[in-house]
Enzyme design. Structure first.
Site, PDB file in Angstrom:
ATOM      1  N   PRO A  62     -63.581  18.573  50.584  1.00 15.50           N
ATOM      2  CA  PRO A  62     -62.488  17.717  50.104  1.00 15.50           C
ATOM      3  C   PRO A  62     -61.447  18.534  49.356  1.00 15.50           C
ATOM      4  O   PRO A  62     -61.781  19.402  48.564  1.00 15.50           O
ATOM      5  CB  PRO A  62     -63.183  16.755  49.132  1.00 15.50           C
ATOM      6  CG  PRO A  62     -64.617  16.789  49.504  1.00 15.50           C
ATOM      7  CD  PRO A  62     -64.878  18.155  50.051  1.00 15.50           C
ATOM      8  N   GLU A  63     -60.185  18.271  49.647  1.00 17.43           N
ATOM      9  CA  GLU A  63     -59.107  18.965  48.945  1.00 17.43           C
ATOM     10  C   GLU A  63     -58.566  18.051  47.849  1.00 17.43           C
ATOM     11  O   GLU A  63     -58.942  16.887  47.733  1.00 17.43           O
ATOM     12  CB  GLU A  63     -58.015  19.360  49.934  1.00 17.43           C
ATOM     13  CG  GLU A  63     -58.515  20.381  50.959  1.00 17.43           C
ATOM     14  CD  GLU A  63     -57.693  21.654  50.992  1.00 17.43           C
ATOM     15  OE1 GLU A  63     -56.877  21.865  50.086  1.00 17.43           O
ATOM     16  OE2 GLU A  63     -57.879  22.437  51.922  1.00 17.43           O
TER      17      GLU A  63
END
Ligand SMILES: [Zn+2]
Length: 293
Positions: free
Chosen positions: A2-3
């Site tokens: 996840p960014e």
């Protein structure tokens, strides 16, 4: 992994049930995730009221009234879901999140100010995520030394230009340095450089002119902020769609401009270039050799 925009989407999804809620109990089903849980993890959180839910880089933080700061990282495959009458999984990801009970490692039982009860479940099949506690008034080493957030106006042309001054590394590598800009990851660095029309291979120091303002740094700072803001906005819409979708877990199609588009035509109008993939520091970089210099 996840960014930042996905983490921010998770934060916004959890906020309505966590902020102001009291932690009635905590189920901790393993001694560790990526790191061991802090000693007395459950005891230190039970009974506390959550004052605010924040985010620093890719860390979620929950501030406890008169208690520690809870720091959560989603790792590679971590996700939170809310279980109440309107069950949801905040944040929709490039890769589908697990709901398998075997990977539910932490459950927060919450009592909301309006008397409702809710459960927030942390699920993480690969267990690269973690939860830590920081004592009130102290900064956890994990958060110390992080650079400027790419979401706010603090990141502007002059600051970016000064950060890059004298650096001999490729611009891509400098932008991934978390002590400079915190939470900017591989995907959005490629996207921001494409928007700014700057090559990932350019030496970082070339963004700092000997005198005057750097037009390139201005463009790049604007591109970084807008690429992140657009992704957070897209995450927000996916969250609204998701909440209305009665809990069915779907894929969110990220619309990247260059990332993962090797061999495809550049999307910049009139460019005519073809997206190329190179490897820098062991990670893929996607860019258009025609319009990025
Ligand atoms: Zn192009």
């Amino acid at each position: 992994m996840p960014e930042l925009p996905e983490v921010e989407t998770v934060r916004r999804g959890l906020q309505p049930v966590m902020e102001g809620a009291r932690i009635v109990s905590v189920e901790q089903r393993r001694p560790d995730l990526r790191f061991p849980f802090p000693p007395d993890f459950r005891e230190r959180l039970t009974g506390r009221r959550i004052v605010s839910l924040g985010r620093r880089a890719k860390y979620l933080t929950a501030e406890m009234e008169g208690g520690p700061l809870l720091i959560c990282h989603l790792g590679m495959s971590g996700s939170f879901r809310i279980e109440d009458e309107n069950a949801t999984t905040p944040g929709v990801f490039h890769h589908e999140r697990s709901k398998a009970a075997a990977h539910d490692h932490v459950v927060f039982h919450l009592s909301l100010p309006d008397g409702r009860r809710s459960m927030v479940v942390f699920n993480d099949p690969r267990r690269f995520g973690f939860m830590l506690l920081s004592d009130p008034g102290t900064e956890h080493p994990m958060l110390a030394g992080l650079g400027v957030e790419p979401t706010g106006n603090a990141l502007d042309g002059p600051l970016l230009s000064e950060m890059m001054r004298g650096r001999r590394s490729p611009l891509k590598a400098a932008l991934l340095d978390q002590t400079l800009i915190a939470g900017l990851g591989n995907i959005y660095v490629s996207e921001a450089l494409w928007r700014a029309g700057l090559s990932p291979r350019r030496l970082a120091g070339t963004l700092a002119p000997a005198r005057g303002r750097s037009e390139r740094a201005e463009r790049l700072a604007t591109s970084i902020r807008s690429v992140i803001a657009d992704a957070i906005e897209a995450g927000g819409s996916s969250l609204r769609d998701y909440v209305h979708a009665d809990g069915s877990l779907g894929y969110f199609q990220h619309s990247f401009s260059v990332y993962d588009r090797e061999g495809q035509p550049c999307r910049k109008p009139g460019c005519g270039g073809t997206v190329r993939r190179i490897v820098q520091g062991g990670r893929s970089t996607f860019y258009c050799p025609v319009c990025q210099h």
